[in-house]
Write a protein that holds these residues in place. Structure first.
Motif, mmCIF file in Angstrom:
data_model
loop_
_atom_site.group_PDB
_atom_site.id
_atom_site.type_symbol
_atom_site.label_atom_id
_atom_site.label_comp_id
_atom_site.label_asym_id
_atom_site.label_seq_id
_atom_site.Cartn_x
_atom_site.Cartn_y
_atom_site.Cartn_z
ATOM 1 N N TYR A 3 0.861 -1.184 0.000
ATOM 2 C CA TYR A 3 0.000 0.000 0.000
ATOM 3 C C TYR A 3 0.894 1.229 0.000
ATOM 4 C CZ TYR A 3 -3.469 3.469 1.386
ATOM 5 O OH TYR A 3 -4.285 4.584 1.431
ATOM 6 N N ASN A 4 0.926 1.918 -1.128
ATOM 7 C CA ASN A 4 1.785 3.095 -1.306
ATOM 8 C C ASN A 4 3.255 2.752 -1.026
ATOM 9 O OD1 ASN A 4 -0.536 4.548 -1.875
ATOM 10 N ND2 ASN A 4 -0.692 5.445 0.167
ATOM 11 N N GLU A 5 3.742 1.733 -1.712
ATOM 12 C CA GLU A 5 5.116 1.258 -1.514
ATOM 13 C C GLU A 5 5.946 1.406 -2.795
ATOM 14 O OE1 GLU A 5 6.232 0.534 1.296
ATOM 15 O OE2 GLU A 5 4.620 -0.246 2.575
ATOM 16 N N GLU A 6 5.714 2.453 -3.565
ATOM 17 C CA GLU A 6 6.425 2.606 -4.836
ATOM 18 C C GLU A 6 7.938 2.672 -4.660
ATOM 19 O OE1 GLU A 6 5.531 6.232 -6.840
ATOM 20 O OE2 GLU A 6 5.749 7.495 -5.055
ATOM 21 N N GLY A 7 8.402 3.157 -3.525
ATOM 22 C CA GLY A 7 9.839 3.256 -3.300
ATOM 23 C C GLY A 7 10.459 2.005 -2.728
ATOM 24 N N ASN A 8 9.634 0.990 -2.415
ATOM 25 C CA ASN A 8 10.145 -0.191 -1.727
ATOM 26 C C ASN A 8 10.053 -1.489 -2.530
ATOM 27 O OD1 ASN A 8 10.792 1.234 0.652
ATOM 28 N ND2 ASN A 8 8.692 1.051 1.413
ATOM 29 N N VAL A 9 9.129 -1.571 -3.495
ATOM 30 C CA VAL A 9 8.878 -2.858 -4.148
ATOM 31 C C VAL A 9 10.102 -3.364 -4.921
ATOM 32 C CG1 VAL A 9 6.376 -2.638 -4.248
ATOM 33 C CG2 VAL A 9 7.765 -1.634 -6.072
ATOM 34 N N ALA A 10 10.793 -2.475 -5.616
ATOM 35 C CA ALA A 10 11.979 -2.914 -6.364
ATOM 36 C C ALA A 10 13.096 -3.321 -5.415
ATOM 37 C CB ALA A 10 12.458 -1.800 -7.292
ATOM 38 N N LEU A 11 13.218 -2.599 -4.311
ATOM 39 C CA LEU A 11 14.285 -2.879 -3.351
ATOM 40 C C LEU A 11 14.067 -4.211 -2.651
ATOM 41 C CD1 LEU A 11 16.845 -1.926 -1.929
ATOM 42 C CD2 LEU A 11 15.409 -0.648 -0.314
ATOM 43 N N ARG B 152 -2.363 4.633 -3.767
ATOM 44 C CA ARG B 152 -2.663 5.910 -4.413
ATOM 45 C C ARG B 152 -1.450 6.499 -5.116
ATOM 46 N NH1 ARG B 152 -6.278 8.828 0.386
ATOM 47 N NH2 ARG B 152 -7.907 7.222 0.501
ATOM 48 N N ASP B 153 -0.319 5.840 -5.003
ATOM 49 C CA ASP B 153 0.888 6.342 -5.659
ATOM 50 C C ASP B 153 1.152 5.496 -6.909
ATOM 51 O OD1 ASP B 153 1.697 3.968 -4.599
ATOM 52 O OD2 ASP B 153 3.301 4.784 -3.355
ATOM 53 N N ILE C 250 -1.135 -8.789 -7.893
ATOM 54 C CA ILE C 250 -2.597 -8.748 -7.805
ATOM 55 C C ILE C 250 -2.967 -7.310 -7.475
ATOM 56 C CG2 ILE C 250 -4.645 -9.516 -6.544
ATOM 57 C CD1 ILE C 250 -3.168 -12.133 -5.938
ATOM 58 N N GLU C 251 -3.867 -6.740 -8.240
ATOM 59 C CA GLU C 251 -4.307 -5.367 -7.996
ATOM 60 C C GLU C 251 -5.758 -5.381 -7.519
ATOM 61 O OE1 GLU C 251 -4.791 -1.026 -10.267
ATOM 62 O OE2 GLU C 251 -4.380 -2.859 -11.422
ATOM 63 N N PHE C 252 -5.997 -4.833 -6.313
ATOM 64 C CA PHE C 252 -7.354 -4.731 -5.794
ATOM 65 C C PHE C 252 -8.101 -3.574 -6.450
ATOM 66 C CE2 PHE C 252 -6.653 -6.830 -1.345
ATOM 67 C CZ PHE C 252 -6.594 -8.064 -1.969
ATOM 68 N N SER C 253 -9.430 -3.676 -6.445
ATOM 69 C CA SER C 253 -10.251 -2.601 -6.999
ATOM 70 C C SER C 253 -10.261 -1.369 -6.097
ATOM 71 C CB SER C 253 -11.686 -3.099 -7.206
ATOM 72 O OG SER C 253 -12.260 -3.494 -5.966
ATOM 73 N N ARG C 254 -9.934 -1.564 -4.825
ATOM 74 C CA ARG C 254 -9.820 -0.476 -3.852
ATOM 75 C C ARG C 254 -9.021 -0.994 -2.666
ATOM 76 N NH1 ARG C 254 -12.863 -1.402 0.634
ATOM 77 N NH2 ARG C 254 -14.742 -2.699 0.479
ATOM 78 N N ASN C 255 -8.894 -0.188 -1.653
ATOM 79 C CA ASN C 255 -8.184 -0.603 -0.446
ATOM 80 C C ASN C 255 -9.088 -1.479 0.416
ATOM 81 O OD1 ASN C 255 -7.620 0.329 2.707
ATOM 82 N ND2 ASN C 255 -5.773 -0.154 1.549
ATOM 83 N N PHE C 256 -8.700 -2.744 0.582
ATOM 84 C CA PHE C 256 -9.465 -3.670 1.410
ATOM 85 C C PHE C 256 -8.785 -3.963 2.748
ATOM 86 C CE2 PHE C 256 -11.460 -4.501 -2.656
ATOM 87 C CZ PHE C 256 -12.773 -4.745 -2.322
ATOM 88 N N GLY C 257 -7.549 -3.555 2.908
ATOM 89 C CA GLY C 257 -6.862 -3.778 4.168
ATOM 90 C C GLY C 257 -5.744 -4.804 4.068
ATOM 91 N N HIS C 258 -4.875 -4.766 5.073
ATOM 92 C CA HIS C 258 -3.679 -5.604 5.076
ATOM 93 C C HIS C 258 -4.005 -7.096 5.117
ATOM 94 C CE1 HIS C 258 -0.201 -7.625 6.977
ATOM 95 N NE2 HIS C 258 0.532 -6.729 6.329
#
Length: 309
Positions: free
Chosen positions: A11-19, A46-47, A66-74
């Protein structure tokens, strides 16, 4: 070769997924006879997390998303990754690198020794604030005391390994308010716990604030126990008994001493006190009724918008 599935909610982890992909790949480069896949679950970010995941999946065949249609939670995100995992064992971990990938070989070793579930017990470094450590310890103490599951202090981390047979059992659960930490303890199986020291986030800010921690605590308590209902009933009997005894003594004293029973202030305080107590009890009952209301509708835990496998 045995296959290990790594499930990572994002959730909003654009800076972490590649790392974190790089760190996990380095770990498996040093492991023989093990193949791996990484299933990122984009929980309505949202990023640019989804864009980063698509770029990674095009470069590396082991990366799935997997991409959710919205935020469903951890918790639903972890469940979705488990539902799609094909490995002989599944490891769930967070995507902010607070769960060290370097611990994976030891988790696999314990799994090979015959343990069905390898849990982790989180230790906080000195850099973590005292407030964070104390509230976390208090959370597990209250949760273990009020629920029917036994969670070791710091042992509720979602950093764990599960054998494929355990994951198959987990897939059958269709509870509305998922509490995977409690379900893991409740299921049983042969379990082993490893210590690890939580690190700071690699980048970004945590969205897990105090409000979410309290909500999570209520979810865990009400998902595994009816003790709060018994506590509410005991409180009702206790304070009703105190009020009868106390006011009976007051009336007798006033009758004997022939003093006027005015008591406007005490009457108002009594009404406010017992009114508040009734609201608390009704609130506890309402939480359970609300959970029943949501469960009987049998809505899915999550909705998948897009995936690459």
């Amino acid at each position: 070769m045995k296959k290990i599935s790594i499930v990572i909610p994002a959730y909003n982890e654009e800076g972490n997924v590649a790392l974190i992909h790089q760190k996990i790949k380095e770990v498996f480069d040093g492991l023989n006879n093990y193949d791996f896949e990484i299933i990122f679950v984009n929980d309505g970010s949202r990023d640019n997390t989804q864009q980063k995941l698509e770029e990674l999946s095009q470069k590396f065949e082991e990366v799935k998303f997997i991409e959710f249609s919205r935020n469903f939670g951890h918790q639903p995100a972890v469940k979705a990754g488990m539902d799609g995992a094909l490995g002989n064992a599944v490891i769930s971990m967070d995507g902010d690198l607070q769960h060290p990938p370097e611990l994976i070989p030891k988790m696999i070793q314990k799994w090979e020794e015959g343990y069905d579930v390898v849990l982790t017990i989180r230790k906080y470094p000195k850099e973590i604030s005292l407030f964070k450590r104390k509230t976390s310890d208090f959370f597990y103490k209250i949760l273990s005391g009020l629920s029917d599951v036994n969670l070791t202090k710091g042992g509720g981390s979602d950093f764990r390994l599960m054998d494929a047979n355990v994951v198959e059992v987990m897939r059958k659960f269709n509870e509305d308010d998922l509490f995977l930490r409690g379900l893991t303890s409740w299921m049983g199986f042969k379990q082993f716990a490893l210590d690890f020291t939580a690190s700071e986030r690699a980048s970004g800010e945590s969205s897990y604030n105090l409000k979410k921690m309290i909500t999570f605590a209520f979810t865990g308590i009400t998902a595994f126990s009816v003790k709060p209902l018994y506590i509410a009933a005991y409180l009702g009997f206790l304070f009703s008994g105190f009020s009868v005894i106390g006011y009976a003594a007051y009336v007798i004293h006033s009758f004997v001493t022939k003093t006027e029973i005015s008591g406007w202030a005490s009457l108002i305080m009594t009404i406010v006190f017992f009114g508040g107590l009734q609201l608390i009890i009704l609130g506890i009952i309402g939480i359970y009724l609300g959970k029943i209301f949501k469960q009987v509708k049998a809505r899915p835990n999550y909705i998948i918008k897009n995936k690459n496998f």
